[in-house]
Motif scaffolding. Structure first.
Motif, PDB file in Angstrom:
ATOM      1  N   GLY A   9       0.830  -1.190   0.000  1.00 17.03           N
ATOM      2  CA  GLY A   9       0.000   0.000   0.000  1.00 17.03           C
ATOM      3  C   GLY A   9       0.862   1.236   0.000  1.00 17.03           C
ATOM      4  N   GLY A  10       0.249   2.399  -0.069  1.00 19.17           N
ATOM      5  CA  GLY A  10       1.002   3.632  -0.107  1.00 19.17           C
ATOM      6  C   GLY A  10       1.558   3.978   1.252  1.00 19.17           C
ATOM      7  N   THR A  11       2.628   4.778   1.271  1.00 20.05           N
ATOM      8  CA  THR A  11       3.269   5.155   2.527  1.00 20.05           C
ATOM      9  C   THR A  11       3.384   6.663   2.686  1.00 20.05           C
ATOM     10  OG1 THR A  11       5.439   4.975   1.481  1.00 20.05           O
ATOM     11  CG2 THR A  11       4.599   3.023   2.593  1.00 20.05           C
ATOM     12  N   GLY A  12       2.689   7.427   1.820  1.00 20.27           N
ATOM     13  CA  GLY A  12       2.726   8.861   1.994  1.00 20.27           C
ATOM     14  C   GLY A  12       3.885   9.498   1.244  1.00 20.27           C
ATOM     15  N   THR A  13       4.060  10.816   1.430  1.00 19.15           N
ATOM     16  CA  THR A  13       5.060  11.563   0.686  1.00 19.15           C
ATOM     17  C   THR A  13       6.036  12.247   1.610  1.00 19.15           C
ATOM     18  OG1 THR A  13       3.559  13.455   0.606  1.00 19.15           O
ATOM     19  CG2 THR A  13       3.489  11.907  -1.245  1.00 19.15           C
ATOM     20  N   ASP A  14       6.222  11.737   2.816  1.00 22.99           N
ATOM     21  CA  ASP A  14       7.176  12.296   3.759  1.00 22.99           C
ATOM     22  C   ASP A  14       8.551  12.341   3.115  1.00 22.99           C
ATOM     23  OD1 ASP A  14       9.050  12.513   6.039  1.00 22.99           O
ATOM     24  OD2 ASP A  14       7.181  12.390   7.175  1.00 22.99           O
ATOM     25  N   GLU A  15       9.266  13.465   3.286  1.00 26.55           N
ATOM     26  CA  GLU A  15      10.582  13.613   2.668  1.00 26.55           C
ATOM     27  C   GLU A  15      11.574  12.595   3.212  1.00 26.55           C
ATOM     28  OE1 GLU A  15      12.139  17.164   5.693  1.00 26.55           O
ATOM     29  OE2 GLU A  15      11.898  17.534   3.546  1.00 26.55           O
ATOM     30  N   ARG A  16      11.350  12.110   4.419  1.00 24.09           N
ATOM     31  CA  ARG A  16      12.171  11.012   4.927  1.00 24.09           C
ATOM     32  C   ARG A  16      11.710   9.715   4.271  1.00 24.09           C
ATOM     33  NH1 ARG A  16      11.751  11.088  11.221  1.00 24.09           N
ATOM     34  NH2 ARG A  16       9.557  11.428  10.724  1.00 24.09           N
ATOM     35  N   VAL A  17      12.637   8.760   4.153  1.00 22.95           N
ATOM     36  CA  VAL A  17      12.314   7.512   3.467  1.00 22.95           C
ATOM     37  C   VAL A  17      11.860   6.474   4.478  1.00 22.95           C
ATOM     38  CG1 VAL A  17      13.207   5.654   2.012  1.00 22.95           C
ATOM     39  CG2 VAL A  17      14.007   8.012   1.669  1.00 22.95           C
ATOM     40  N   PRO A  18      10.602   6.032   4.395  1.00 27.18           N
ATOM     41  CA  PRO A  18      10.127   5.006   5.334  1.00 27.18           C
ATOM     42  C   PRO A  18      10.699   3.642   4.980  1.00 27.18           C
ATOM     43  CG  PRO A  18       8.388   5.542   3.771  1.00 27.18           C
ATOM     44  CD  PRO A  18       9.532   6.477   3.481  1.00 27.18           C
ATOM     45  N   THR A  19      11.087   2.882   5.986  1.00 25.44           N
ATOM     46  CA  THR A  19      11.612   1.528   5.766  1.00 25.44           C
ATOM     47  C   THR A  19      10.691   0.458   6.344  1.00 25.44           C
ATOM     48  OG1 THR A  19      12.940   1.745   7.781  1.00 25.44           O
ATOM     49  CG2 THR A  19      14.027   2.248   5.676  1.00 25.44           C
ATOM     50  N   VAL A  20       9.959   0.797   7.410  1.00 23.34           N
ATOM     51  CA  VAL A  20       9.002  -0.130   8.011  1.00 23.34           C
ATOM     52  C   VAL A  20       7.732   0.643   8.353  1.00 23.34           C
ATOM     53  CG1 VAL A  20       8.488  -1.703   9.926  1.00 23.34           C
ATOM     54  CG2 VAL A  20      10.810  -1.599   8.997  1.00 23.34           C
ATOM     55  N   VAL A  21       6.611   0.117   7.907  1.00 23.16           N
ATOM     56  CA  VAL A  21       5.314   0.693   8.264  1.00 23.16           C
ATOM     57  C   VAL A  21       4.478  -0.400   8.919  1.00 23.16           C
ATOM     58  CG1 VAL A  21       3.187   1.773   7.444  1.00 23.16           C
ATOM     59  CG2 VAL A  21       5.374   2.334   6.348  1.00 23.16           C
ATOM     60  N   ALA A  22       4.091  -0.181  10.159  1.00 25.36           N
ATOM     61  CA  ALA A  22       3.170  -1.081  10.858  1.00 25.36           C
ATOM     62  C   ALA A  22       1.838  -0.352  10.977  1.00 25.36           C
ATOM     63  CB  ALA A  22       3.708  -1.432  12.239  1.00 25.36           C
ATOM     64  N   ASN A  23       0.794  -0.969  10.448  1.00 22.79           N
ATOM     65  CA  ASN A  23      -0.524  -0.338  10.420  1.00 22.79           C
ATOM     66  C   ASN A  23      -1.543  -1.206  11.143  1.00 22.79           C
ATOM     67  OD1 ASN A  23      -2.735   1.265   9.801  1.00 22.79           O
ATOM     68  ND2 ASN A  23      -2.962   0.448   7.732  1.00 22.79           N
ATOM     69  N   GLU A  24      -1.890  -0.800  12.367  1.00 19.63           N
ATOM     70  CA  GLU A  24      -2.891  -1.510  13.180  1.00 19.63           C
ATOM     71  C   GLU A  24      -2.600  -3.008  13.244  1.00 19.63           C
ATOM     72  OE1 GLU A  24      -5.580  -0.558  15.079  1.00 19.63           O
ATOM     73  OE2 GLU A  24      -4.696   1.437  14.898  1.00 19.63           O
ATOM     74  N   VAL A  25      -1.377  -3.346  13.614  1.00 18.95           N
ATOM     75  CA  VAL A  25      -0.928  -4.732  13.605  1.00 18.95           C
ATOM     76  C   VAL A  25      -1.423  -5.482  14.843  1.00 18.95           C
ATOM     77  CG1 VAL A  25       1.100  -6.240  13.757  1.00 18.95           C
ATOM     78  CG2 VAL A  25       1.086  -4.297  12.187  1.00 18.95           C
ATOM     79  N   HIS A  26      -2.065  -6.621  14.586  1.00 22.32           N
ATOM     80  CA  HIS A  26      -2.458  -7.560  15.631  1.00 22.32           C
ATOM     81  C   HIS A  26      -1.765  -8.891  15.343  1.00 22.32           C
ATOM     82  CE1 HIS A  26      -5.914  -5.331  17.481  1.00 22.32           C
ATOM     83  NE2 HIS A  26      -5.860  -4.717  16.303  1.00 22.32           N
ATOM     84  N   ILE A  27      -1.230  -9.522  16.373  1.00 21.23           N
ATOM     85  CA  ILE A  27      -0.601 -10.838  16.218  1.00 21.23           C
ATOM     86  C   ILE A  27      -1.114 -11.746  17.316  1.00 21.23           C
ATOM     87  CG2 ILE A  27       1.566 -12.129  16.118  1.00 21.23           C
ATOM     88  CD1 ILE A  27       2.960  -9.475  15.404  1.00 21.23           C
TER      89      ILE A  27
END
Length: 268
Positions: A9-27
């Protein structure tokens, strides 16, 4: 950006580079209870045939709706009480544990220290350096070039020629130091370190902290799980506090650690 479960999915346009995105993670995962004693084999066979769940099996909701974004060049400490979900979350980021609900997306290949370097107890430390290097994608030529630096960094030969002995003869601290030394011999998109530095002496911990800074400068992201709050504040500029599987706080390491220590001092 790769996704551990489902589509990217998309990760936005933040000038910093995202390497890990956790989105409402349940385990969640299942654990077995006590053995049932005599006749348990027959009972187990009966349950398999009838597809019934074994008595005593319970479901653990280890991570509950955790969301954050990690960026290239960050060192992030994960803190929290025992059983708070820290190691479980690292395994999910590494792609070793499925996410029950939500998404984990990663840029590049995460490396979980102690797993990617799949070392074998019956082989010598020398052979394990080669094996661990190959497991992380290094060529044999790269391993030859970095071999002595790996051994010297680990410090396991400072009191004898331990590198030529089987790893089963090593103490837990020696094994942890060699694993970190192998993992730190190359750059990583995302390096996940789970309690690997806590067994080393002060000298090795200083070397490790310096190497983590170098890895960050090489455009990587480092996650560090440690029960040593000093290690977190010395090594990381950001910390994530998990408690009972939920995200309690995410911010500057010194502030998060201070809040966590205050929480513990009140006896929870």
């Amino acid at each position: 950006m790769a996704e551990q479960n489902g589509n990217t999915g998309g990760t936005g346009t933040d000038e910093r580079v995202p390497t890990v995105v956790a989105n409402e993670v349940h385990i969640t995962y299942k654990v077995n209870g006590a053995r049932t004693g005599k006749g348990s084999a027959t009972s187990a066979l009966s349950r398999i045939v009838s597809r019934r769940q074994a008595p005593g099996v319970r479901e653990v909701h280890a991570v509950k709706g955790v969301s954050f974004v990690a960026y290239r060049g960050e060192a992030i400490g994960l803190i929290g009480s025992n059983g708070s979900g820290k190691s479980t979350l690292l395994k999910a980021i590494a792609g070793l544990l499925p996410v029950t609900k939500g998404r984990v997306l990663t840029q590049g290949q995460p490396s979980l220290l102690g797993v990617n370097a799949a070392l074998m107890g019956d082989l010598t430390g020398e052979r394990n350096v080669v094996l661990g290097g190959l497991a992380m994608g290094m060529s044999r030529e790269e391993i030859r070039e970095r071999y002595q630096d790996i051994v010297d960094f680990s410090g396991i030969n400072e009191k004898g020629d331990f590198i030529t002995l089987p790893m089963r003869t090593y103490s837990s601290g020696m094994g942890a130091r060699l694993r970190f030394s192998i993992a730190a011999a190359k750059s990583h998109d995302v390096l996940l370190i789970d309690e690997a530095l806590s067994t080393g002496d002060a000298k090795f911990q200083r070397r490790s902290a310096e190497r983590i800074i170098e890895l960050r400068k090489e455009a990587g992201t480092v996650f560090l799980v440690s029960h040593s709050n000093r290690s977190i504040t010395d090594t990381c500029e950001r910390a994530i506090w998990l408690e009972a599987g939920t995200l309690r706080m995410d911010g500057p390491a010194a502030e998060v650690v201070a809040a966590y220590e205050k929480f513990n001092s009140r006896g929870k």
